[in-house]
Design a protein around this motif. Structure first.
Motif, short mmCIF file in Angstrom:
data_model
loop_
_atom_site.label_atom_id
_atom_site.label_comp_id
_atom_site.label_asym_id
_atom_site.label_seq_id
_atom_site.Cartn_x
_atom_site.Cartn_y
_atom_site.Cartn_z
N UNK A 1 -19.34 1.32 1.94
CA UNK A 1 -19.54 1.96 1.06
C UNK A 1 -17.85 1.68 0.57
N UNK A 2 -18.06 2.19 -0.58
CA UNK A 2 -16.76 1.97 -1.14
C UNK A 2 -15.97 3.10 -1.90
N UNK A 3 -15.12 3.43 -1.90
CA UNK A 3 -14.68 4.97 -2.91
C UNK A 3 -13.21 4.31 -3.46
N UNK A 4 -12.60 4.23 -4.67
CA UNK A 4 -12.18 4.15 -5.05
C UNK A 4 -11.74 5.31 -5.81
N UNK A 5 -10.32 5.51 -6.28
CA UNK A 5 -9.55 6.85 -7.02
C UNK A 5 -8.30 6.39 -7.54
#
Length: 511
Positions: free
Chosen positions: A67-71
């Motif tokens: 799972x990838x989450x980028x901000x």
């Protein structure tokens, strides 16, 4: 014509703020851990994932999800963009009763240079965890030193990137049963554009282990190499309709394919019956692959039946289906010469701007505001209410086209083959592939190539974008008909879909 005509404009609403952050080449769809994922799918942040580890003394493949989450946010002091990327892995290996869980967070600082390049510096954030269980052994990550740097060179239609990474991971075995250190060095290359993306990593591992086997302290070392590539491409295929009584014979279906491949090799010690390493090294190698579920989109079906049997029918049909050609199909004449305005309009739609990473979530800390601003034409002979203005202005701002001097574009002038190839190579940003000191092509009419287009045509021939006719002639000064333009533009799209990735995948990892 008075330059005051440049003030002919349209009033628009422009939204200002963090939401207008520039696109950058996406990277790290599989992280930096020597694994591969199923890749980008709009609306998804959890991907299928495979990874091979070597710290046990032999290759062990884990599968599961990533799972990838980028901000992204903008630093209020420096004005630089900062991207935070969080990677959560949940993996298993049933044959070895294995599990691998880890969470890694990276921060990337983007420094924009005046020449359009961006330096990206990535560091590991302090909070990280990793626990690997194989058979009866548990490996817990105790220390991780990591740094990565790359440069992204943004061209009108493609972002190219190259970089390096270094890492050192130290694991504790069980409860004070020893440790394993894995040193990682790597190079990576990639590109991002509308028709597809590719990132290739070449990683080298050095493994040093010191553990206890009864009263014996067992020390061993080994090496491993991992080459991996993640690719995504939009392909189109013409599909005939089955019914005979239907208003159209068939149409193109566009399919996005994500494909990831990994090759590894390792030189690790042989272990005796008691699990103690010997001096003999075992060479192993294998490969892994992941393909995502294809995403299909039906394209518009143009009515160009009058062109049936024409030598450029398939190219013209493809460009109408992709809405690169927007002229009324009923008025399309393949033998008609294309104007500069028409070609600029088509090339902007074929060589689209680089899309922003769809996994990014914009920080909500920055306020947006609205203001009215006038659009000014860069050319005195292209009014802002012209049907071609938007794409001519876009092509000019992106550096794909230029004027004829004195603020003139000459939109109704005809276009030569040399002009078209020059524009295409500018869009790709590959002018630098031509060597200094003058170049010669293999076309019989090489002497007819104008000086301004010589390097561009050399590059186009080198990468296979232009081949000449059956007799070896290019005819660079001949005006471009709409049929020939369709072939040239569709060849550009196919190059961006297929041929570009071969240099970044097949050639590097030989898969």
């Amino acid at each position: 014509m008075s330059k005051l005509l440049k003030l002919m404009s349209l009033t628009i609403i422009i939204v200002l703020g963090i939401s207008n952050m520039e696109a950058y080449a996406r990277s790290g769809d599989s992280g930096f851990e020597g694994g591969i994922s199923s890749g980008e799918v709009v609306g998804k942040t959890t991907y299928d994932y495979k990874e091979v580890i070597f710290l046990t003394g032999e290759p062990v493949v884990f599968t599961g999800t990533l799972t990838i989450k980028k901000t992204v946010k903008q630093d209020s002091t420096t004005g630089k963009q900062i991207i935070t990327a969080n990677y959560t892995y949940k993996l298993t290996n049933d044959e070895r009763s294995g599990t691998l869980t880890k969470f890694l967070s990276y921060s990337t600082v983007l420094t924009k240079k005046d020449n359009g390049q961006t330096i990206e510096e990535t560091s590991l954030n302090p909070k990280y965890t990793e626990v690997i269980k194989v058979d009866d052994a548990t490996y817990t990550l105790k220390n991780y030193d990591f740094t990565k740097t790359n440069i992204t060179d943004s061209k009108p239609a493609v972002d190219y990137l190259a970089g390096n990474l270094w890492g050192r991971k130290t694991y504790e075995i069980g409860t004070d049963e020893g440790s394993v250190t894995v040193d990682i060095t790597g190079d990576f290359y990639g590109y991002n554009q509308y028709w597809g993306t590719t990132e290739t990593q070449v990683l080298e591992y050095m493994i040093q282990s010191e553990g206890k086997s009864g009263d014996t302290v067992d020390k061993w070392g080994g090496t491993a190499s991992v080459s991996l590539s993640n690719t995504s491409a939009k392909q189109i295929k013409y599909v005939e309709n089955e019914p005979e009584t239907i208003s159209f014979e068939g149409g193109f279906v566009q399919t996005q394919y994500n494909n990831s491949v990994l090759k590894y090799s390792a030189s690790l010690p042989e272990f005796d019956a008691q699990g103690v390493s010997t001096d003999r090294l075992i060479e192993t190698s294998d490969s892994l692959k992941i393909e995502s579920f294809p995403v299909k989109t039906r394209l518009m079906v143009p009515n160009i039946n009058k062109l049936k049997g024409h030598w450029a029918e398939n190219d013209i049909k493809a460009l109408y289906s992709l809405e690169v050609f927007s002229e009324d199909p009923g008025n399309f004449n393949p033998q008609e010469v294309m104007t500069r305005a028409e070609f600029a309009d088509a090339i902007v739609l074929a060589a689209k701007e680089v899309p922003i990473d769809s996994t990014l979530v914009t920080s909500k800390t920055s306020k947006t505001s609205k203001s009215k601003q006038q659009i000014l034409s860069p050319f005195v002979d292209v009014a802002a209410d012209s049907k071609y203005f938007e794409n001519i202005n876009n092509a000019y701002k992106r550096g794909i086209i230029s004027g004829r001097g004195n603020d003139m574009f000459a939109p109704d002038d005809y276009l030569t083959m040399a002009d078209a190839i020059t524009i295409i190579i500018r869009a790709l940003g590959l002018e630098a592939l031509a060597p200094a000191g003058g170049v010669t092509t293999s076309f019989i009419d090489d002497g007819d190539i104008p000086a301004y287009a010589r390097n561009h045509i050399y590059v186009a021939q080198r990468i296979g974008l232009v081949l000449g006719d059956e007799k070896g002639y290019l005819k660079p000064r001949e005006y471009l008909t709409k049929a020939r333009a369709a072939v040239v533009i569709n060849k550009l799209i196919n190059y961006m879909r297929d041929d570009l990735k071969k240099d970044y995948r097949e050639r590097i990892i030989n898969y």
